[in-house]
Design an enzyme around this catalytic site. Structure first.
Site, PDB file in Angstrom:
ATOM      1  CB  CYS A 146      -0.910   0.006   1.225  1.00 22.04           C
ATOM      2  SG  CYS A 146      -1.821   1.551   1.401  1.00 22.04           S
ATOM      3  CB  CYS A 163      -6.565   7.179 -11.733  1.00 19.89           C
ATOM      4  SG  CYS A 163      -6.875   6.985  -9.973  1.00 19.89           S
ATOM      5  CG  HIS A 165      -3.236   6.914  -8.858  1.00 19.18           C
ATOM      6  ND1 HIS A 165      -3.934   8.003  -9.312  1.00 19.18           N
ATOM      7  CD2 HIS A 165      -2.122   6.844  -9.623  1.00 19.18           C
ATOM      8  CE1 HIS A 165      -3.283   8.584 -10.308  1.00 19.18           C
ATOM      9  NE2 HIS A 165      -2.171   7.893 -10.518  1.00 19.18           N
ATOM     10  CB  CYS A 171      -5.257   3.450   3.108  1.00 19.40           C
ATOM     11  SG  CYS A 171      -3.822   3.073   4.126  1.00 19.40           S
ATOM     12  CB  CYS A 239     -34.341  18.590  11.025  1.00 18.34           C
ATOM     13  SG  CYS A 239     -35.829  18.626  10.013  1.00 18.34           S
ATOM     14  CB  CYS A 335     -39.024  47.301  46.987  1.00 15.94           C
ATOM     15  SG  CYS A 335     -40.380  48.425  47.347  1.00 15.94           S
ATOM     16  CB  CYS A 338     -39.324  49.006  51.743  1.00 12.99           C
ATOM     17  SG  CYS A 338     -39.445  47.375  50.976  1.00 12.99           S
ATOM     18  CB  CYS A 348     -47.404  39.255  35.619  1.00 10.63           C
ATOM     19  SG  CYS A 348     -48.192  40.813  36.024  1.00 10.63           S
ATOM     20  CB  CYS A 353     -42.725  45.423  47.693  1.00 12.51           C
ATOM     21  SG  CYS A 353     -41.568  45.148  49.052  1.00 12.51           S
TER      22      CYS A 353
HETATM   23 ZN   LIG Z   1      -5.764   8.542  -8.933  1.00 13.61          ZN
HETATM   24 ZN   LIG Z   2     -36.807  20.547  10.531  1.00 13.64          ZN
HETATM   25 ZN   LIG Z   3      -2.934   1.196   3.403  1.00 12.82          ZN
HETATM   26 ZN   LIG Z   4     -41.127  47.357  49.324  1.00 11.74          ZN
END
Ligand SMILES: [Zn+2]
Ligand SMILES: [Zn+2]
Ligand SMILES: [Zn+2]
Ligand SMILES: [Zn+2]
Ligand SMILES: [Zn+2]
Ligand SMILES: [Zn+2]
Length: 559
Positions: A146, A163, A165, A171, A239, A335, A338, A348, A353
């Site tokens: 190799c 080719c 090769h 590998c 996804c 507050c 106080c 909300c 206080c």
């Molecule tokens: Zn090649």
């Molecule tokens: Zn999605």
């Molecule tokens: Zn190899």
């Molecule tokens: Zn207060």
């Protein structure tokens, strides 16, 4: 945004200057004028002014479109399927340009795409690196060595592309797997130095494990989608759906529409097949978060009513100023009467206080009594009144104060939405318990759900209206915009407060009526904000105090 694609948007734009006839069979035409007309026409469908037309496509249906293109090229150029695929991918799926180039010079086009070898040249061993002395272009008859790992075990299988090769199968497998997994690369060129041949899909399939091949197929789909301006891959993790939105395919369209789309899926995809039971899977599909995102920019949530350019400008500003703004995100305040510490534990903004019973607004810290009357002006950065209430002396301090005014309200809506959802989870549990202990039906205890969802939606609208208002140029239009914003905010805070009222079986019928009425009203106010803003974009009514891509330069004015 992390990108799997090696080319910039500009490359895609350039390639797609040409008309793509094939793709236009089922989509509206690609030129901007045509798309714009679609959006200006009074909607005959139920589509609202702030909605865009889009379709969601599965990976399989994208693969069908790709096959159709491959088939088309195969027929015209007379090449095999594998070569047709490589040619299309290399030419960013622009069929017309590919055909033109191929007709002009077929060899050159094939070689560039890695689908063919250049004319054979005499081997030039001098160019080989000296550290690979045993490298051989073709396997020797007796023992194969190799050229990558120098393994010469008798049982290894030499593999090569056309080719010749050769390298050992281990590998090849490691090389292609790393290309796909680590580099997100679908075009795997031969390992031999200077060889540009690209591995065919068949070769890839034989070299890698099944999971890696699935990833390879996904990369091909992602590449195809990235080449098409009217397609976008769903940004939610795991996804594999795609959204088609021809109305937002051009940059210029993004100054008039906010293309919020959804891929059709919900929740998070199961990480590995079989890890979820069927009913768990069903729950995910029904209750999971919808995959909503913007087709026009990188924001993976709904940023209506504000257009992409302004939304991105605002997010950048927040990022740059986050140090200064950090303190304001804190969840406790004192507050104003106080000075005892108060923690915000609901959505909300009407705070009371615990110690001195002083009622005030969490956002502006002003007494709540002023908010309950017609004089509700918490949403405005009133420069005259603000000078007294806030210690803004220098100009830079004033501009920071101005930014914080909008940022504070922006961040608060997000925070309140989160807290409201937490609170709702508790409330829902309580109501379901009541269903058991009282004579109420399941339907009768469900009315809160709709209201909470609506509040959540409206807080997202409100959140982005502050980004919009920050950049809106002073004047009549801004005043009207802020009027609508104030009305929606007032309605949302009212409903929010109602949702936090104590629930007992005997008060449920009245509460239900009140909540239902308020929910309808809130919905209406939200539509008004969304619709008026969307129409304003179509009419070119909004002017900015900063430079926004695609819009006219701002008229100079005081900050
Ligand atoms: Zn090649
Ligand atoms: Zn999605
Ligand atoms: Zn190899
Ligand atoms: Zn207060
Ligand atoms: Zn966007
Ligand atoms: Zn206030």
């Amino acid at each position: 945004m992390s990108s799997d694609y090696e080319f910039s948007d500009d490359d895609v734009d350039n390639v797609f200057d040409d008309e793509d006839i094939e793709m236009q069979d089922d989509d509206s035409d690609g030129d901007d004028g045509g798309d714009m007309d679609d959006f200006k026409v009074a909607p005959k469908t139920t589509r609202k002014a702030w909605e865009v037309q889009f379709d969601s496509l599965t990976q399989a249906s994208i693969e069908k479109l790709m096959e159709k293109d491959v088939e088309h090229i195969r027929g015209i150029l007379g090449v095999d399927e594998s070569k047709a695929g490589l040619l299309l991918r290399h030419n960013l799926w622009n069929k017309e340009r590919l055909i033109e180039q191929y007709m002009d010079n077929p060899d050159k086009t094939l070689i560039a795409a890695g689908a063919a070898m250049p004319e054979p040249e005499p081997p030039r061993p001098s160019r080989r690196p000296s550290r690979k002395p045993k490298a051989s272009a073709s396997p020797k008859s007796d023992t194969f060595v190799c050229s990558i790992c120098f393994d010469d075990a008798p049982d290894i299988t030499p593999l090569s592309l056309d080719c010749g090769h050769a390298a050992c199968s281990g590998c090849w497998s490691a090389y292609i797997t790393s290309k796909i997994r680590d580099e997100a690369e679908h075009a795997c060129r031969c390992m031999a130095e200077g060889c540009g041949l690209v591995a065919s899909d068949e070769f890839v399939r034989s070299a890698v494990d099944e999971d890696t091949y699935v990833r390879f197929e996904e990369l091909l789909v992602r590449h195809f989608v990235a080449c098409m301006p009217h397609l976008k891959f769903c940004p939610y993790p795991s996804c594999t759906n795609t959204v088609s939105c021809p109305g937002a395919a051009s940059k210029t369209s993004l100054t008039t529409v906010v293309p919020i789309v959804s891929c059709g899926a919900r929740g998070l995809a199961s990480t590995s097949s079989g890890s979820m039971t069927q009913s768990q899977e069903l729950t995910r599909q029904v209750t999971g978060k919808e995959h909503k995102f913007c087709f026009g920019c990188i924001i993976d949530s709904d940023h209506r009513p504000v257009v992409c350019g302004v939304a991105l400008l605002w997010l950048k500003k927040c990022r740059d100023d986050s140090e200064t703004a950090n303190w304001i995100k804190s969840n406790t305040k004192e507050c104003s009467k106080c000075m005892s510490t108060i923690e915000k534990n609901g959505g909300c903004n009407h705070m009371t206080c615990k110690k001195c019973k002083h009622e005030f607004c969490w956002v502006c810290m002003g007494p709540w009594s002023e908010h309950g009357t017609a004089w509700y002006s918490c949403n405005r950065y009133d420069e005259k009144g603000g000078v007294d209430a806030r210690d803004s002396q220098s100009k830079s301090r004033a501009s920071l104060e101005r930014y914080l005014h909008y940022y504070n309200r922006w961040a608060n809506h997000e925070q309140s939405a989160k807290l409201a959802l937490d609170l709702f989870a508790k409330t829902e549990k309580k109501m379901e318990e009541m269903q058991i202990t009282s004579a109420l039906t399941w339907i009768e205890v469900q009315f809160m759900k709709k209201a909470v969802e609506e509040v959540d939606k409206c807080r997202m609208t409100l959140k982005w209206t502050y980004a919009m208002a920050y950049y809106l140029a002073k004047g009549n239009q801004k005043d009207l915009f802020e009027d609508n914003q104030r009305d929606l905010e007032r309605a949302v805070e009212d409903l929010s407060e109602l949702l936090e009222s104590p629930i007992e079986p005997e008060n449920i019928p009245t509460l239900r009526q009140k909540v239902t009425d308020k929910t309808v009203y809130v919905q209406k106010r939200n539509s008004i904000v969304l619709e008026d803003t969307a129409e304003g974009f179509l009419e070119g009514r909004w002017a900015w105090n900063a430079t926004v891509e695609g819009f006219e330069d701002p008229v100079p004015q005081d900050p």
